[in-house]
Design an enzyme around this catalytic site. Structure first.
Site, mmCIF file in Angstrom:
data_model
loop_
_atom_site.group_PDB
_atom_site.id
_atom_site.type_symbol
_atom_site.label_atom_id
_atom_site.label_comp_id
_atom_site.label_asym_id
_atom_site.label_seq_id
_atom_site.Cartn_x
_atom_site.Cartn_y
_atom_site.Cartn_z
ATOM 1 N N GLY A 46 0.784 -1.248 0.000
ATOM 2 C CA GLY A 46 0.000 0.000 0.000
ATOM 3 C C GLY A 46 0.805 1.281 0.000
ATOM 4 O O GLY A 46 0.340 2.297 -0.527
ATOM 5 N N GLU A 101 4.043 4.306 5.905
ATOM 6 C CA GLU A 101 2.832 3.489 5.791
ATOM 7 C C GLU A 101 1.739 4.275 5.059
ATOM 8 O O GLU A 101 1.727 5.504 5.062
ATOM 9 C CB GLU A 101 2.408 3.076 7.218
ATOM 10 C CG GLU A 101 1.171 2.245 7.363
ATOM 11 C CD GLU A 101 1.155 0.911 6.610
ATOM 12 O OE1 GLU A 101 1.351 0.921 5.392
ATOM 13 O OE2 GLU A 101 0.881 -0.123 7.251
ATOM 14 N N ASP A 102 0.849 3.526 4.427
ATOM 15 C CA ASP A 102 -0.246 4.189 3.717
ATOM 16 C C ASP A 102 -1.317 4.692 4.677
ATOM 17 O O ASP A 102 -1.742 5.837 4.602
ATOM 18 C CB ASP A 102 -0.857 3.262 2.648
ATOM 19 C CG ASP A 102 -1.279 1.890 3.196
ATOM 20 O OD1 ASP A 102 -1.048 1.595 4.390
ATOM 21 O OD2 ASP A 102 -1.831 1.086 2.412
ATOM 22 N N ASP A 105 -4.727 2.335 10.839
ATOM 23 C CA ASP A 105 -6.144 2.041 11.062
ATOM 24 C C ASP A 105 -6.311 1.468 12.472
ATOM 25 O O ASP A 105 -6.304 2.214 13.446
ATOM 26 C CB ASP A 105 -6.600 1.073 9.964
ATOM 27 C CG ASP A 105 -8.084 0.770 9.978
ATOM 28 O OD1 ASP A 105 -8.865 1.626 10.398
ATOM 29 O OD2 ASP A 105 -8.459 -0.340 9.550
ATOM 30 N N LYS A 133 -6.573 6.972 10.603
ATOM 31 C CA LYS A 133 -8.009 6.746 10.849
ATOM 32 C C LYS A 133 -8.166 6.435 12.340
ATOM 33 O O LYS A 133 -8.349 5.279 12.733
ATOM 34 C CB LYS A 133 -8.452 5.559 9.986
ATOM 35 C CG LYS A 133 -9.918 5.558 9.603
ATOM 36 C CD LYS A 133 -10.300 4.220 8.983
ATOM 37 C CE LYS A 133 -10.187 4.185 7.486
ATOM 38 N NZ LYS A 133 -10.643 2.884 6.923
ATOM 39 N N ASP A 161 -5.621 -0.295 -1.915
ATOM 40 C CA ASP A 161 -6.381 -1.169 -2.796
ATOM 41 C C ASP A 161 -7.738 -1.567 -2.235
ATOM 42 O O ASP A 161 -8.015 -1.440 -1.041
ATOM 43 C CB ASP A 161 -5.596 -2.471 -3.017
ATOM 44 C CG ASP A 161 -5.615 -3.362 -1.766
ATOM 45 O OD1 ASP A 161 -5.264 -2.867 -0.682
ATOM 46 O OD2 ASP A 161 -6.006 -4.544 -1.871
ATOM 47 N N ARG A 167 -5.045 0.635 -6.877
ATOM 48 C CA ARG A 167 -3.834 1.227 -6.303
ATOM 49 C C ARG A 167 -3.288 2.346 -7.169
ATOM 50 O O ARG A 167 -2.631 3.257 -6.678
ATOM 51 C CB ARG A 167 -2.736 0.160 -6.136
ATOM 52 C CG ARG A 167 -3.057 -0.917 -5.110
ATOM 53 C CD ARG A 167 -1.803 -1.743 -4.835
ATOM 54 N NE ARG A 167 -2.068 -2.998 -4.153
ATOM 55 C CZ ARG A 167 -2.179 -3.142 -2.834
ATOM 56 N NH1 ARG A 167 -2.086 -2.095 -2.041
ATOM 57 N NH2 ARG A 167 -2.415 -4.324 -2.297
HETATM 58 P P1 5GP Z 1 -4.058 -1.694 10.668
HETATM 59 O O1 5GP Z 1 -3.091 -2.799 10.912
HETATM 60 O O2 5GP Z 1 -3.639 -0.345 11.247
HETATM 61 O O3 5GP Z 1 -5.479 -2.058 11.040
HETATM 62 O O4 5GP Z 1 -4.213 -1.520 9.141
HETATM 63 C C1 5GP Z 1 -3.211 -1.256 8.337
HETATM 64 C C2 5GP Z 1 -3.492 -1.774 6.954
HETATM 65 O O5 5GP Z 1 -4.887 -2.072 6.699
HETATM 66 C C3 5GP Z 1 -3.141 -0.694 6.001
HETATM 67 O O6 5GP Z 1 -1.765 -0.725 5.716
HETATM 68 C C4 5GP Z 1 -3.998 -1.038 4.822
HETATM 69 O O7 5GP Z 1 -3.351 -2.005 4.038
HETATM 70 C C5 5GP Z 1 -5.242 -1.638 5.407
HETATM 71 N N1 5GP Z 1 -6.313 -0.619 5.524
HETATM 72 C C6 5GP Z 1 -6.815 -0.058 6.631
HETATM 73 N N2 5GP Z 1 -7.773 0.851 6.341
HETATM 74 C C7 5GP Z 1 -7.862 0.868 4.996
HETATM 75 C C8 5GP Z 1 -8.659 1.620 4.069
HETATM 76 O O8 5GP Z 1 -9.495 2.483 4.386
HETATM 77 N N3 5GP Z 1 -8.453 1.349 2.742
HETATM 78 C C9 5GP Z 1 -7.552 0.417 2.310
HETATM 79 N N4 5GP Z 1 -7.440 0.250 1.002
HETATM 80 N N5 5GP Z 1 -6.778 -0.295 3.159
HETATM 81 C C10 5GP Z 1 -6.931 -0.061 4.480
HETATM 82 MG MG MG Z 2 -0.783 -1.424 4.126
#
Ligand code: 5GP
Ligand code: MG
Length: 184
Positions: A46, A101-102, A105, A133, A161, A167
């Protein structure tokens, strides 16, 4: 107009807005990192587009690495367990790591990676995320550099994605609900 634009409900950040924000982030990071010989580590897949832009916006002497992780779960949310599927290729003892990081979350991915790099002997680990987020956070983790704080919506584009597609959209947007039909 590209063939994917018709799937987008709304654009959250345009290509121009993203570029302007990254320019400012790069300057801020330059001030903080110029004496630190940082190692930028991009989280695949991402963050690949963001990585390319942020390292050019932050003109410090640095090196780059890529790490790939997978988290178990469905297409739009992760479950918590993180697994490294491609590791970095060098010793990071004493290095100042900047994870690129993208989106931050739940925090599972970055919480895991921060621990992982510290265990491997990094001097410091800071986090640079294009999107944050905070409403969905389950791990106590904050980013040091944040592009935009986003509402609780699933976003795509600029590296992010849905089922490995979208992407390469140059902007960040939200998909139309009908695109998701089929997911449980
Ligand atoms: P975390 O581990 O913080 O829950 O999530 C990280 C990963 O979840 C991000 O790097 C991404 O790949 C995916 N992710 C979380 N929220 C989103 C979103 O709104 N859109 C997309 N495309 N991926 C997300
Ligand atoms: Mg990611």
């Amino acid at each position: 107009m590209g063939m994917m634009d018709q799937d987008i409900l709304k654009v959250l950040y345009t290509e121009k807005q993203i570029a302007a924000r990254i320019e400012a982030m790069g300057m801020e990071m330059y001030g903080a990192l110029k004496d630190k010989d940082p190692l930028f580590v991009s989280v695949l897949r991402g963050a690949f587009i963001f990585m390319a832009d942020i390292v050019r916006a932050c003109q410090v002497r640095c090196d780059v690495e890529f790490i790939a992780v997978s988290s178990y779960g469905n297409a739009t949310s992760s479950s918590g367990a993180v697994k490294i599927t491609h590791d970095i290729q060098q010793d990071i003892t004493g290095r100042n790591i900047v994870v690129i990081e993208d989106i931050l979350d739940s925090g599972n991915t970055l919480h895991f990676l921060k621990q992982y790099f510290m265990t491997k002997g990094a001097a410091s680990v800071s986090i640079c995320t294009l999107l944050d987020k905070p409403s969905r956070r389950t791990k106590a983790i904050t980013a040091d550099y944040i592009g935009f704080t986003v509402p609780d919506e699933f976003v795509v584009g600029y590296g992010l994605d849905y089922c490995q597609k979208y992407r390469n959209l140059p902007y960040i947007g939200v998909l139309k609900p009908e695109v998701y039909s089929g997911e449980e």
